[in-house]
Motif scaffolding. Structure first.
Motif, PDB file in Angstrom:
ATOM      1  N   ALA A  39       0.795  -1.227   0.000  1.00 40.38           N
ATOM      2  CA  ALA A  39       0.000   0.000   0.000  1.00 40.38           C
ATOM      3  C   ALA A  39       0.831   1.283   0.000  1.00 40.38           C
ATOM      4  N   ARG A  40       2.151   1.165   0.117  1.00 39.04           N
ATOM      5  CA  ARG A  40       2.993   2.376   0.176  1.00 39.04           C
ATOM      6  C   ARG A  40       3.674   2.597  -1.170  1.00 39.04           C
ATOM      7  N   GLU A  54       5.327  10.540  -0.807  1.00 37.62           N
ATOM      8  CA  GLU A  54       4.949   9.185  -0.414  1.00 37.62           C
ATOM      9  C   GLU A  54       3.435   9.119  -0.297  1.00 37.62           C
ATOM     10  N   PHE A  56       0.320   6.648   0.901  1.00 38.00           N
ATOM     11  CA  PHE A  56      -0.033   5.459   1.679  1.00 38.00           C
ATOM     12  C   PHE A  56      -1.512   5.191   1.454  1.00 38.00           C
ATOM     13  N   CYS A  70      -6.278   8.005   0.936  1.00 36.79           N
ATOM     14  CA  CYS A  70      -4.866   7.749   1.223  1.00 36.79           C
ATOM     15  C   CYS A  70      -4.316   8.828   2.140  1.00 36.79           C
ATOM     16  N   GLU A 122       5.276  -0.953  -1.743  1.00 32.04           N
ATOM     17  CA  GLU A 122       5.998  -1.493  -0.593  1.00 32.04           C
ATOM     18  C   GLU A 122       5.011  -2.008   0.449  1.00 32.04           C
ATOM     19  N   THR A 123       5.403  -3.053   1.164  1.00 27.56           N
ATOM     20  CA  THR A 123       4.610  -3.523   2.294  1.00 27.56           C
ATOM     21  C   THR A 123       4.569  -2.426   3.358  1.00 27.56           C
ATOM     22  N   PRO A 124       3.393  -2.042   3.835  1.00 28.25           N
ATOM     23  CA  PRO A 124       3.278  -0.918   4.775  1.00 28.25           C
ATOM     24  C   PRO A 124       3.584  -1.319   6.213  1.00 28.25           C
ATOM     25  N   THR A 132      13.402   0.038   5.812  1.00 26.11           N
ATOM     26  CA  THR A 132      12.625  -0.049   4.591  1.00 26.11           C
ATOM     27  C   THR A 132      12.094  -1.470   4.415  1.00 26.11           C
ATOM     28  N   VAL A 152      -4.117  -2.600   5.109  1.00 27.99           N
ATOM     29  CA  VAL A 152      -2.872  -1.844   5.114  1.00 27.99           C
ATOM     30  C   VAL A 152      -2.058  -2.137   6.375  1.00 27.99           C
ATOM     31  N   ALA A 153      -2.549  -3.030   7.215  1.00 25.79           N
ATOM     32  CA  ALA A 153      -1.809  -3.497   8.383  1.00 25.79           C
ATOM     33  C   ALA A 153      -2.283  -4.915   8.690  1.00 25.79           C
TER      34      ALA A 153
END
Length: 316
Positions: A39-40, A54, A56, A70, A122-124, A132, A152-153
């Motif tokens: 989600a990133r 950035e 998210f 977002c 990227e994995t959030p 990172t 997202v988590a």
């Protein structure tokens, strides 16, 4: 694993590998099968060599996932009408500002968005993990039963389970049911006001299938894994009972709430001033929860997403 009994007010140190020994024949373990997506995103504002931004992603706002809610960083410099370029195949336009700094964006892409997110997203990882996200996080930051893409988590209480532990739960006589709640801003946003009556969480999508609802209805005890499973079950009970349903929930559970469908709960140790900690306090009682947290600090339990867990029973 810290084992807490609400009835006897006891707190006992144990190990998660023994979790199945606390289950009874006829229990139903309730698991959130949501899956975290990349989600990133990192892009540049308005032109190829513009300022870095950035994005998210929190949740899709339409069926074809072209519009999203977002968070954007830096937020103050990203205005309505701005374009953000991610690569030659993906860009977005900022449509609206939200009350708490969130943005509404619309994507323009050359490929299906999900495919592009898998390529460049990227994995959030949570913000307190100061590194990172790497390729291994795409699998490590998932439960072994993650199936429905949309969070997202991770529902972190579920991260403790392995296929072997799940089998030991079945061997102990427990059934397993799945719900889906896509974790978004409503779960991890800090509480901004002191008066709980003024707190309103952001909505998150949830779903219960009829077969899983049937398993939960038949259970002697519903043992919820994580606060997301608790909120889903309690939302369903408030809307007519455990049955097939889907929709949005912003249910905020705090001390004084009367639980209608949750009999026991496995949960991690949460951040202060969070809705998650208030939910745990509502279930176990404020004084017992604070005593458990003081004990966990003294015994050096690990907190947060990759940390240790607490099993709370209403009756031991």
């Amino acid at each position: 694993m810290l084992v807490v009994s609400k009835s006897s007010k006891t707190i006992v140190d144990n190990w998660f590998q023994n979790f199945a020994s606390f289950l009874r024949r006829g229990d139903c373990l309730v698991l959130n099968n949501t899956r975290v997506f990349p989600a990133r995103l990192h892009g540049r504002r308005n032109r190829q060599n513009g300022a870095e931004v950035e994005v998210f992603l929190l949740r899709a706002l339409d069926a074809d996932e072209s519009e999203w809610q977002c968070l954007v960083r830096p937020g103050k410099r990203t205005r309505k009408g701005d374009h953000i370029l991610f690569n030659s195949e993906l860009s977005c336009q900022v449509l609206e500002h939200g009350e708490y700094g969130e943005r509404t964006i619309r994507f323009a892409s050359e490929k299906p968005l999900a495919e592009l997110l898998d390529e460049i997203g990227e994995t959030p990882l949570p913000p307190y993990i100061h590194r990172t996200a790497g390729e291994r996080d795409r699998n490590r930051y998932q439960t072994v039963f993650a199936d429905q893409r949309g969070s997202v988590a991770a529902p972190t209480a579920g991260l403790h389970f392995t296929p072997e532990v799940l089998q030991s739960c079945r061997d102990a006589g427990a059934d397993i049911a799945y719900i889906t709640l896509h974790v978004g801003l409503g779960t991890f946003a800090p509480l901004r006001v002191e008066n709980v009556s003024e707190i309103e969480l952001h909505e998150e999508y949830f779903e219960i299938a009829e077969l899983d609802a049937e398993r939960m209805r038949a259970a002697g005890r519903r043992v919820c894994v994580g606060t997301t499973s608790v909120r889903t079950i309690e939302t369903a009970m408030l809307r007519g009972g455990l049955r097939s349903m889907q929709g949005q929930t912003n249910l905020f559970i705090h001390p004084g709430y009367h639980f209608k469908g949750t009999d026991a709960m496995l949960t991690n140790f949460h951040l202060p001033q969070s809705s998650l900690l208030m939910l745990v306090s509502a279930f176990a009682g404020y004084n017992l929860t604070m005593r458990a947290y003081r004990h966990a600090v003294e015994k050096k339990y690990r907190f947060f997403s990759y940390g240790d867990c607490m099993f709370i029973q209403t009756k031991s």
